[in-house]
Enzyme design. Structure first.
Site, PDB file in Angstrom:
ATOM      1  N   LEU A  42       0.818  -1.208   0.000  1.00 22.29           N
ATOM      2  CA  LEU A  42       0.000   0.000   0.000  1.00 22.29           C
ATOM      3  C   LEU A  42       0.853   1.260   0.000  1.00 22.29           C
ATOM      4  CD1 LEU A  42      -2.758  -1.006   2.595  1.00 22.29           C
ATOM      5  CD2 LEU A  42      -2.939  -0.972   0.107  1.00 22.29           C
ATOM      6  N   GLY A  43       2.137   1.119   0.264  1.00 27.28           N
ATOM      7  CA  GLY A  43       3.012   2.284   0.299  1.00 27.28           C
ATOM      8  C   GLY A  43       4.049   2.127   1.378  1.00 27.28           C
ATOM      9  N   GLY A  45       6.995   4.642   4.120  1.00 25.31           N
ATOM     10  CA  GLY A  45       7.547   5.926   4.532  1.00 25.31           C
ATOM     11  C   GLY A  45       8.899   5.742   5.147  1.00 25.31           C
ATOM     12  N   GLY A  46       9.292   6.687   5.972  1.00 28.35           N
ATOM     13  CA  GLY A  46      10.619   6.643   6.561  1.00 28.35           C
ATOM     14  C   GLY A  46      10.815   5.492   7.517  1.00 28.35           C
ATOM     15  N   THR A  50       3.871  -0.548   4.201  1.00 24.58           N
ATOM     16  CA  THR A  50       2.514  -0.910   4.581  1.00 24.58           C
ATOM     17  C   THR A  50       1.923  -1.822   3.520  1.00 24.58           C
ATOM     18  OG1 THR A  50       2.265   1.229   5.672  1.00 24.58           O
ATOM     19  CG2 THR A  50       0.258  -0.007   5.231  1.00 24.58           C
ATOM     20  N   ASP A 164       1.288  14.577  14.541  1.00 26.76           N
ATOM     21  CA  ASP A 164       1.449  14.612  13.088  1.00 26.76           C
ATOM     22  C   ASP A 164       0.088  14.665  12.400  1.00 26.76           C
ATOM     23  OD1 ASP A 164       3.031  14.813  10.834  1.00 26.76           O
ATOM     24  OD2 ASP A 164       3.174  12.653  10.529  1.00 26.76           O
TER      25      ASP A 164
END
Length: 666
Positions: A42-43, A45-46, A50, A164
């Protein structure tokens, strides 16, 4: 299919029944913890990647699996990333089951990786909603506040600060995503996600400076500069989120330009009026000093109306509010909205933007605004250049620079259609502008015989390059960002070191004024066009002339090189555009259609089309395969001197003798 969980694997999909990955050779894990089957990514990040997964113990119910794969180096950084990942699991467990927070299902280690499993929330983030439906209406902002404030109150009462909160971390639940745990009650539409940087609110954390974590523009000053995190910090982020949804302007950009000063005049960016009540709420949420901000979600809720239908104040009078473009809970597709043709009598225009909004509605006003030219320059617009670095990330927007006879260079935000800043320092007309590949520097050439180097972000002049004996009509920056090339009315070309301002060499050979220069993508070649009707190709490193192209019958006003470096296009006073093989110097074809001098030329980012501007007051877009003009734009009222494509190729910008810049959506 079986998915390889090795983060370094280039081709992670494998056939069922395969024991080892056919790409990287790592042993496959069909079921994480003998329960969770990875379906697709799904993607990431740092701190991790996911995945969408199936829970075999729950009749293959979908869930989300996060894998810790920190993109950091060093023991300390790795430890911090691991701790933040673990903290997300702790916070989700601490908050228990809440309809507006994803439920934690599991947290475990397997094959040296940490995994977190949580509830799948089906829907789109508010950032995605904004990109699809456009800017939010006032009613939608009230609805967002009404739904998010209770969940913020809940997490704050559990001594958790999110840290965030931003549009990417708020999901608008789809109508099909019904939470069976709360099916007997009306379910909130918005869900707060990503507690990876959430902070436990304790006396210790309130007394001591912590780690500065958050998103620039959305995070409060006390959070980013001092590491403190309070409920009021999340409320600042909520205000910044509402500002972004109302205006479409990412707070990150304003923060990069002004720090936290932008919050003192945020109302200036509103595209249409809002009620005094909403203005008061957002103003108090966006206070730079935490002491003047709302201190709790409850305080904000007291100022949020139960029935969020407010009167819009326009020039001192209350009027009926505009309808929402598309309700957050509406199932109507944005594609079904029909935009009206806009016919505005002069009387209405005199009433100001507020009256236009009332007459046309939000969608009509935005369409009307898009058709207006940019009118910041006081004289002819001679040059336009886009920053090459923008548009490569979803969080960035395209910016461009323009040069004018009013002796200034201006920097613009394309999507917001607003001027960012003005660079003043030239004593005469600005003929040429270029932006460095890293997007940090602007170079301009002027009738005052100088070249100026500017800091794009601050507007400050870095240095002035002197050496030309007449007007500097063109400038170009090498793709490696090390070199500036300039052409002038003194019939010469100069090569400069961009970092030091030192002149490297002078190229002579043209018998007429040099009107245009360009540098090939491989940093090997300079191309120049002149009033002597020729194009010359030079070796950048040695300054030696390689060849001369002489098929034009009049001044060569502009040049452009294709992104792959294979093709050259030239524009001339002979009313034609010529396409050349840059390696061999052979002419490929001639494009005809303009009825007057062609002054400007630009390649599309995909290399398939070119755009041109002419003294016939038109901008044309040409298909290079057919040689035919596929678009003609004729809204300018005078000669067109400059054209440039946005980095994504979806927009064309032109500058004219009519003192305006026009934006064309391709």
């Amino acid at each position: 299919m079986s998915y390889c969980l090795n983060p370094s694997c280039d081709q992670p999909l494998n056939s069922d029944g395969v024991e080892f990955c056919q790409s990287c050779g790592i042993k496959l894990i069909p079921l994480l913890r003998n329960r969770y089957r990875i379906i697709q990514p799904l993607g990431g990040g740092g701190f991790g990647r996911t995945f969408l997964a199936e829970d075999e113990d729950k009749l293959k119910e979908y869930c989300v699996v996060k894998q810790l794969v920190p993109q950091v180096t060093g023991t300390s950084a790795l430890h911090k990333a691991t701790e933040l990942f673990r903290e997300e699991a702790r916070r989700l467990q601490q908050l228990g089951e809440h309809p507006q927070i994803p439920t934690l299902y599991a947290y475990f280690r397997e094959e040296n990786y940490l995994y977190l499993v949580q509830q799948l929330i089906k829907g789109k983030t508010l950032r995605q909603e904004l990109k699809e439906q456009g800017m939010f209406s006032e009613d939608q902002i009230w609805e967002i506040l009404s739904e998010l404030l209770p969940v913020l109150k809940f997490i704050h009462e559990h001594q958790v600060v999110h840290r965030d909160l931003k549009p990417e971390n708020i999901i608008c639940r789809s109508s099909q995503d019904i939470d069976s745990r709360n099916s007997s009650t009306q379910q909130a539409n918005l869900v707060l996600i990503d507690f990876g940087v959430a902070k436990q609110l304790t006396e210790t954390s309130m007394e001591h400076t912590g780690t500065s974590i958050g998103s620039y523009g959305y995070a409060s000053m006390e959070q980013m500069k001092h590491g403190f995190a309070y409920p009021a910090s999340d409320l600042f982020s909520l205000g910044a989120t509402c500002f972004y949804l109302l205006t479409g302007i990412p707070p990150y950009h304003l923060y990069m330009e002004e720090g936290y000063n932008w919050v003192t005049h945020w109302q200036e960016y509103l595209p249409s009026p809002i009620s005094a009540n909403l203005q008061h709420v957002l103003d108090k949420l966006l206070q730079k000093d935490m002491n003047y901000r709302y201190q709790s979600a409850d305080e904000v809720l007291q100022d949020v109306p139960l029935q969020p239908k407010q009167a819009v104040v326009t020039q001192g009078m209350a009027v009926t509010p505009l309808p929402s473009r598309i309700s957050l809970k509406s199932s109507v597709s944005p594609k079904t909205v029909i935009q009206p043709q806009i016919l505005l009598p002069k009387k209405i225009l005199l009433a100001g933007a507020g009256a236009i909004v009332l007459l046309l509605g939000t969608a009509g006003y935005l369409l009307y605004r898009q058709n207006l030219p940019l009118t910041g320059h006081l004289s002819e617009v001679n040059a336009i250049a886009f920053s090459p670095v923008v548009g490569k990330s979803a969080s960035f927007e395209a910016i461009f620079a323009s040069g004018s006879d009013d002796k200034t260079v201006k920097l613009w935000n394309l999507s917001q259609r607003r001027e960012i800043r003005t660079f003043e320092g030239h004593s005469d007309w600005v003929y040429a502008v270029a932006i460095s590949p890293d997007g940090l520097t602007i170079v301009s050439g002027s009738k005052d015989k100088t070249i100026k180097v500017w800091n794009l972000n601050t507007g400050q002049e870095i240095r002035t390059l002197r050496g030309h004996k007449s007007y500097v009509n063109s400038v170009a920056i090498s793709p490696d960002g090390q070199t500036v090339v300039s052409g002038g009315y003194d019939k010469i070309i100069k090569v400069w070191n961009l970092n030091t301002g030192e002149e490297i060499r002078t190229l002579t050979g043209h018998s007429g004024e040099v009107l245009s220069v360009a540098i090939s993508p491989d940093n090997q070649t300079i191309i120049s066009g002149s009033t002597d009707d020729t194009i010359k190709i030079w070796n950048l490193s040695t300054g030696k002339e390689i060849r001369t192209l002489s098929n034009h019958s009049s001044d060569v006003n502009a040049l452009a090189i294709s992104p792959n470096g294979h093709l050259l296009v030239s524009a001339s006073d002979d009313k034609t555009i010529k396409l050349w093989n840059l390696k061999t110097g052979k002419q490929i074809r001639t494009l005809t259609g303009h009825t007057a001098d062609v002054n400007a030329i630009a390649f599309s980012p995909n290399g398939e089309n070119v755009a041109s501007g002419s003294d016939d007051k038109t901008v044309k877009v040409w298909n290079l395969s057919t040689g035919l003009a596929i678009h003609t734009f004729d809204k300018h009222t005078a000669e067109v001197f400059a054209v440039a494509y946005s980095p994504d190729g979806k927009t064309l910008v032109s500058g004219s003798k009519d003192n305006t810049i026009r934006i064309w959506h391709l």
